[in-house]
Design a protein around this motif. Sequence first.
Motif, PDB file in Angstrom:
ATOM      1  N   HIS A   5      -2.251  -8.563  -4.815  1.00  0.00           N
ATOM      2  CA  HIS A   5      -1.146  -9.508  -4.674  1.00  0.00           C
ATOM      3  C   HIS A   5       0.094  -8.721  -4.283  1.00  0.00           C
ATOM      4  O   HIS A   5       0.477  -7.771  -4.960  1.00  0.00           O
ATOM      5  CB  HIS A   5      -0.899 -10.268  -5.982  1.00  0.00           C
ATOM      6  CG  HIS A   5      -2.031 -11.155  -6.357  1.00  0.00           C
ATOM      7  ND1 HIS A   5      -2.311 -12.324  -5.696  1.00  0.00           N
ATOM      8  CD2 HIS A   5      -2.967 -11.038  -7.318  1.00  0.00           C
ATOM      9  CE1 HIS A   5      -3.363 -12.890  -6.234  1.00  0.00           C
ATOM     10  NE2 HIS A   5      -3.789 -12.128  -7.212  1.00  0.00           N
ATOM     11  N   TYR A   6       0.692  -9.124  -3.189  1.00  0.00           N
ATOM     12  CA  TYR A   6       1.879  -8.452  -2.693  1.00  0.00           C
ATOM     13  C   TYR A   6       3.110  -9.121  -3.266  1.00  0.00           C
ATOM     14  O   TYR A   6       3.112 -10.318  -3.515  1.00  0.00           O
ATOM     15  CB  TYR A   6       1.895  -8.496  -1.162  1.00  0.00           C
ATOM     16  CG  TYR A   6       0.649  -7.876  -0.588  1.00  0.00           C
ATOM     17  CD1 TYR A   6       0.482  -6.501  -0.609  1.00  0.00           C
ATOM     18  CD2 TYR A   6      -0.362  -8.661  -0.073  1.00  0.00           C
ATOM     19  CE1 TYR A   6      -0.678  -5.922  -0.117  1.00  0.00           C
ATOM     20  CE2 TYR A   6      -1.528  -8.090   0.418  1.00  0.00           C
ATOM     21  CZ  TYR A   6      -1.673  -6.725   0.401  1.00  0.00           C
ATOM     22  OH  TYR A   6      -2.814  -6.148   0.873  1.00  0.00           O
ATOM     23  N   ARG A   7       4.176  -8.339  -3.463  1.00  0.00           N
ATOM     24  CA  ARG A   7       5.413  -8.854  -4.034  1.00  0.00           C
ATOM     25  C   ARG A   7       6.532  -8.778  -3.016  1.00  0.00           C
ATOM     26  O   ARG A   7       6.623  -7.824  -2.248  1.00  0.00           O
ATOM     27  CB  ARG A   7       5.820  -8.036  -5.258  1.00  0.00           C
ATOM     28  CG  ARG A   7       4.944  -8.261  -6.454  1.00  0.00           C
ATOM     29  CD  ARG A   7       5.405  -7.485  -7.672  1.00  0.00           C
ATOM     30  NE  ARG A   7       6.823  -7.685  -7.936  1.00  0.00           N
ATOM     31  CZ  ARG A   7       7.567  -6.796  -8.581  1.00  0.00           C
ATOM     32  NH1 ARG A   7       7.072  -5.668  -9.017  1.00  0.00           N
ATOM     33  NH2 ARG A   7       8.850  -7.041  -8.791  1.00  0.00           N
ATOM     34  N   GLN A   8       7.388  -9.786  -3.043  1.00  0.00           N
ATOM     35  CA  GLN A   8       8.580  -9.755  -2.201  1.00  0.00           C
ATOM     36  C   GLN A   8       9.382  -8.503  -2.543  1.00  0.00           C
ATOM     37  O   GLN A   8       9.501  -8.127  -3.714  1.00  0.00           O
ATOM     38  CB  GLN A   8       9.416 -10.999  -2.441  1.00  0.00           C
ATOM     39  CG  GLN A   8      10.585 -11.142  -1.488  1.00  0.00           C
ATOM     40  CD  GLN A   8      11.341 -12.432  -1.728  1.00  0.00           C
ATOM     41  OE1 GLN A   8      11.734 -12.723  -2.852  1.00  0.00           O
ATOM     42  NE2 GLN A   8      11.539 -13.193  -0.679  1.00  0.00           N
ATOM     43  N   LEU A   9       9.894  -7.843  -1.522  1.00  0.00           N
ATOM     44  CA  LEU A   9      10.685  -6.622  -1.572  1.00  0.00           C
ATOM     45  C   LEU A   9       9.855  -5.353  -1.760  1.00  0.00           C
ATOM     46  O   LEU A   9      10.423  -4.261  -1.803  1.00  0.00           O
ATOM     47  CB  LEU A   9      11.810  -6.682  -2.614  1.00  0.00           C
ATOM     48  CG  LEU A   9      12.861  -7.767  -2.396  1.00  0.00           C
ATOM     49  CD1 LEU A   9      13.938  -7.686  -3.474  1.00  0.00           C
ATOM     50  CD2 LEU A   9      13.495  -7.653  -1.019  1.00  0.00           C
ATOM     51  N   GLU A  10       8.519  -5.465  -1.850  1.00  0.00           N
ATOM     52  CA  GLU A  10       7.706  -4.263  -1.843  1.00  0.00           C
ATOM     53  C   GLU A  10       7.817  -3.595  -0.480  1.00  0.00           C
ATOM     54  O   GLU A  10       7.911  -4.272   0.547  1.00  0.00           O
ATOM     55  CB  GLU A  10       6.225  -4.584  -2.069  1.00  0.00           C
ATOM     56  CG  GLU A  10       5.814  -4.697  -3.486  1.00  0.00           C
ATOM     57  CD  GLU A  10       4.317  -4.891  -3.658  1.00  0.00           C
ATOM     58  OE1 GLU A  10       3.882  -4.747  -4.799  1.00  0.00           O
ATOM     59  OE2 GLU A  10       3.593  -5.212  -2.680  1.00  0.00           O
ATOM     60  N   ILE A  11       7.799  -2.279  -0.498  1.00  0.00           N
ATOM     61  CA  ILE A  11       7.736  -1.517   0.743  1.00  0.00           C
ATOM     62  C   ILE A  11       6.298  -1.015   0.853  1.00  0.00           C
ATOM     63  O   ILE A  11       5.812  -0.295  -0.032  1.00  0.00           O
ATOM     64  CB  ILE A  11       8.737  -0.349   0.742  1.00  0.00           C
ATOM     65  CG1 ILE A  11      10.164  -0.900   0.638  1.00  0.00           C
ATOM     66  CG2 ILE A  11       8.552   0.503   1.992  1.00  0.00           C
ATOM     67  CD1 ILE A  11      11.225   0.157   0.415  1.00  0.00           C
ATOM     68  N   ARG A  12       5.626  -1.456   1.907  1.00  0.00           N
ATOM     69  CA  ARG A  12       4.223  -1.109   2.137  1.00  0.00           C
ATOM     70  C   ARG A  12       4.064  -0.527   3.531  1.00  0.00           C
ATOM     71  O   ARG A  12       4.787  -0.890   4.453  1.00  0.00           O
ATOM     72  CB  ARG A  12       3.347  -2.366   2.056  1.00  0.00           C
ATOM     73  CG  ARG A  12       3.278  -2.989   0.693  1.00  0.00           C
ATOM     74  CD  ARG A  12       2.060  -2.518   0.014  1.00  0.00           C
ATOM     75  NE  ARG A  12       1.859  -3.155  -1.272  1.00  0.00           N
ATOM     76  CZ  ARG A  12       0.761  -2.976  -1.973  1.00  0.00           C
ATOM     77  NH1 ARG A  12      -0.214  -2.246  -1.487  1.00  0.00           N
ATOM     78  NH2 ARG A  12       0.628  -3.538  -3.145  1.00  0.00           N
ATOM     79  N   TRP A  13       3.080   0.337   3.696  1.00  0.00           N
ATOM     80  CA  TRP A  13       2.722   0.822   5.020  1.00  0.00           C
ATOM     81  C   TRP A  13       1.918  -0.262   5.716  1.00  0.00           C
ATOM     82  O   TRP A  13       0.987  -0.822   5.129  1.00  0.00           O
ATOM     83  CB  TRP A  13       1.938   2.124   4.920  1.00  0.00           C
ATOM     84  CG  TRP A  13       2.859   3.264   4.609  1.00  0.00           C
ATOM     85  CD1 TRP A  13       3.245   3.681   3.364  1.00  0.00           C
ATOM     86  CD2 TRP A  13       3.552   4.062   5.554  1.00  0.00           C
ATOM     87  NE1 TRP A  13       4.147   4.717   3.490  1.00  0.00           N
ATOM     88  CE2 TRP A  13       4.342   4.977   4.816  1.00  0.00           C
ATOM     89  CE3 TRP A  13       3.584   4.111   6.945  1.00  0.00           C
ATOM     90  CZ2 TRP A  13       5.152   5.921   5.438  1.00  0.00           C
ATOM     91  CZ3 TRP A  13       4.385   5.063   7.554  1.00  0.00           C
ATOM     92  CH2 TRP A  13       5.154   5.951   6.805  1.00  0.00           C
ATOM     93  N   VAL A  14       2.312  -0.577   6.952  1.00  0.00           N
ATOM     94  CA  VAL A  14       1.681  -1.660   7.709  1.00  0.00           C
ATOM     95  C   VAL A  14       1.352  -1.147   9.109  1.00  0.00           C
ATOM     96  O   VAL A  14       2.195  -0.521   9.758  1.00  0.00           O
ATOM     97  CB  VAL A  14       2.615  -2.895   7.810  1.00  0.00           C
ATOM     98  CG1 VAL A  14       1.971  -4.005   8.615  1.00  0.00           C
ATOM     99  CG2 VAL A  14       2.988  -3.396   6.413  1.00  0.00           C
ATOM    100  N   ASP A  15       0.142  -1.425   9.560  1.00  0.00           N
ATOM    101  CA  ASP A  15      -0.270  -1.060  10.919  1.00  0.00           C
ATOM    102  C   ASP A  15       0.171  -2.177  11.862  1.00  0.00           C
ATOM    103  O   ASP A  15      -0.419  -3.256  11.869  1.00  0.00           O
ATOM    104  CB  ASP A  15      -1.784  -0.874  10.980  1.00  0.00           C
ATOM    105  CG  ASP A  15      -2.260  -0.397  12.336  1.00  0.00           C
ATOM    106  OD1 ASP A  15      -1.435  -0.223  13.257  1.00  0.00           O
ATOM    107  OD2 ASP A  15      -3.479  -0.203  12.477  1.00  0.00           O
ATOM    108  N   LEU A  16       1.204  -1.919  12.643  1.00  0.00           N
ATOM    109  CA  LEU A  16       1.776  -2.932  13.531  1.00  0.00           C
ATOM    110  C   LEU A  16       1.137  -2.943  14.922  1.00  0.00           C
ATOM    111  O   LEU A  16       1.495  -3.770  15.754  1.00  0.00           O
ATOM    112  CB  LEU A  16       3.288  -2.734  13.643  1.00  0.00           C
ATOM    113  CG  LEU A  16       4.054  -2.868  12.318  1.00  0.00           C
ATOM    114  CD1 LEU A  16       5.509  -2.481  12.514  1.00  0.00           C
ATOM    115  CD2 LEU A  16       3.918  -4.254  11.745  1.00  0.00           C
ATOM    116  N   ASP A  17       0.231  -2.013  15.198  1.00  0.00           N
ATOM    117  CA  ASP A  17      -0.444  -1.979  16.506  1.00  0.00           C
ATOM    118  C   ASP A  17      -1.653  -2.904  16.499  1.00  0.00           C
ATOM    119  O   ASP A  17      -2.296  -3.059  15.458  1.00  0.00           O
ATOM    120  CB  ASP A  17      -0.885  -0.555  16.846  1.00  0.00           C
ATOM    121  CG  ASP A  17       0.291   0.310  17.269  1.00  0.00           C
ATOM    122  OD1 ASP A  17       1.245  -0.244  17.831  1.00  0.00           O
ATOM    123  OD2 ASP A  17       0.245   1.526  17.031  1.00  0.00           O
ATOM    124  N   PRO A  18      -1.996  -3.516  17.596  1.00  0.00           N
ATOM    125  CA  PRO A  18      -1.371  -3.371  18.907  1.00  0.00           C
ATOM    126  C   PRO A  18      -0.086  -4.204  19.019  1.00  0.00           C
ATOM    127  O   PRO A  18       0.090  -5.196  18.332  1.00  0.00           O
ATOM    128  CB  PRO A  18      -2.420  -3.911  19.873  1.00  0.00           C
ATOM    129  CG  PRO A  18      -3.181  -4.918  19.077  1.00  0.00           C
ATOM    130  CD  PRO A  18      -3.167  -4.404  17.647  1.00  0.00           C
TER     131      PRO A  18
END
Length: 116
Positions: A5-18
């Motif tokens: 479960h993700y929380r608002q304001l968490e900083i997570r690594w995200v793969d934005l490609d492509p």
Amino acid sequence: MSGVHYRQLEIRWVDLDPTRGAETRKKRPCVIVQSDIMNRRSRTVIVAPLLPGHKSWPFVVNLTPTGHNGLDKNRHVNLKQLRAVDVSRIDNKQGLLEEHYLVDVLSAIRLVFGIS
């Protein structure tokens, strides 16, 4: 659906490609801006990328590194680059953005969407 479960304001690594054109690309830290209620019930999460340095643009929020947020240097959240991503793109948690930034994040989002 993932058990995470993700929380608002968490900083997570995200793969934005492509990506295409001027979209923010590659795997990078992003702040989760979507509400906790939506995060518990959705296969997608709305995030905003963190980019290096501070900017004076009205649609960014400048961040300073702390032990709480886990940032390694000054960064800014680019709220003009909001993006809904599938949870499979989300990786490790880096930290949690301090609550006092939420007012500025919401203000920048209102500006981007033209909400008074």
